[in-house]
Design an enzyme around this catalytic site. Sequence first.
Site, mmCIF file in Angstrom:
data_model
loop_
_atom_site.group_PDB
_atom_site.id
_atom_site.type_symbol
_atom_site.label_atom_id
_atom_site.label_comp_id
_atom_site.label_asym_id
_atom_site.label_seq_id
_atom_site.Cartn_x
_atom_site.Cartn_y
_atom_site.Cartn_z
ATOM 1 N N TYR A 75 -3.449 16.575 1.513
ATOM 2 C CA TYR A 75 -3.942 15.194 1.599
ATOM 3 C C TYR A 75 -2.913 14.358 2.337
ATOM 4 O O TYR A 75 -1.758 14.283 1.930
ATOM 5 C CB TYR A 75 -4.172 14.643 0.197
ATOM 6 C CG TYR A 75 -5.043 13.405 0.110
ATOM 7 C CD1 TYR A 75 -5.316 12.609 1.211
ATOM 8 C CD2 TYR A 75 -5.587 13.033 -1.098
ATOM 9 C CE1 TYR A 75 -6.123 11.498 1.109
ATOM 10 C CE2 TYR A 75 -6.392 11.917 -1.220
ATOM 11 C CZ TYR A 75 -6.650 11.151 -0.112
ATOM 12 O OH TYR A 75 -7.438 10.038 -0.215
ATOM 13 N N TRP A 91 -7.601 3.799 -10.424
ATOM 14 C CA TRP A 91 -6.813 3.728 -9.184
ATOM 15 C C TRP A 91 -7.520 2.855 -8.147
ATOM 16 O O TRP A 91 -6.901 2.017 -7.512
ATOM 17 C CB TRP A 91 -6.569 5.126 -8.626
ATOM 18 C CG TRP A 91 -5.806 5.129 -7.333
ATOM 19 C CD1 TRP A 91 -6.312 5.208 -6.079
ATOM 20 C CD2 TRP A 91 -4.388 5.021 -7.174
ATOM 21 N NE1 TRP A 91 -5.306 5.163 -5.140
ATOM 22 C CE2 TRP A 91 -4.114 5.049 -5.798
ATOM 23 C CE3 TRP A 91 -3.332 4.909 -8.067
ATOM 24 C CZ2 TRP A 91 -2.812 4.962 -5.293
ATOM 25 C CZ3 TRP A 91 -2.045 4.830 -7.563
ATOM 26 C CH2 TRP A 91 -1.793 4.858 -6.188
ATOM 27 N N HIS A 102 1.590 4.239 -3.028
ATOM 28 C CA HIS A 102 1.423 5.674 -2.809
ATOM 29 C C HIS A 102 2.734 6.433 -3.008
ATOM 30 O O HIS A 102 2.717 7.588 -3.429
ATOM 31 C CB HIS A 102 0.803 5.946 -1.438
ATOM 32 C CG HIS A 102 -0.671 5.729 -1.442
ATOM 33 N ND1 HIS A 102 -1.242 4.475 -1.360
ATOM 34 C CD2 HIS A 102 -1.698 6.592 -1.568
ATOM 35 C CE1 HIS A 102 -2.549 4.587 -1.428
ATOM 36 N NE2 HIS A 102 -2.857 5.866 -1.559
ATOM 37 N N TYR A 141 0.844 -1.203 0.000
ATOM 38 C CA TYR A 141 0.000 0.000 0.000
ATOM 39 C C TYR A 141 0.879 1.254 0.000
ATOM 40 O O TYR A 141 0.681 2.175 -0.784
ATOM 41 C CB TYR A 141 -0.919 -0.018 1.222
ATOM 42 C CG TYR A 141 -1.803 1.203 1.322
ATOM 43 C CD1 TYR A 141 -3.041 1.238 0.700
ATOM 44 C CD2 TYR A 141 -1.397 2.328 2.038
ATOM 45 C CE1 TYR A 141 -3.852 2.372 0.775
ATOM 46 C CE2 TYR A 141 -2.198 3.453 2.124
ATOM 47 C CZ TYR A 141 -3.423 3.472 1.491
ATOM 48 O OH TYR A 141 -4.215 4.588 1.562
#
Length: 105
Positions: free
Chosen positions: A41, A76, A22, A18
């Site tokens: 973000y 995505w 990113h 994960y």
Amino acid sequence: MDRYAWKAIVHEGKLQEYKKRHDEIWPEMKSVLKAAGIRNYTIWNVGNELFGYYECEKGAGYAAEVQGKSPVVAKWNEYMKDVMIMVMDPKTGAQPKLEQVFFLE
């Protein structure tokens, strides 16, 4: 400016993947988020739980609408299905927004 928070779960043993995805986020995904007015973000984790937060310069509704209509975001989300569980809001097509219960400015 609206603030938006969401949560999700990373599949067992998939946290490093994960994070890697990113670290290598697609430039076109960044472009969609910026076009949606999303700023600051940030995603945190504790164990397999994720907590995401961002600010919406053009409002949370606008950010959700742009993301919900974007083929890049849809791609995505499909790409991330094997590493995480996130139930999307069927109305907005975005992450379900957490309810704010406290704010200190």
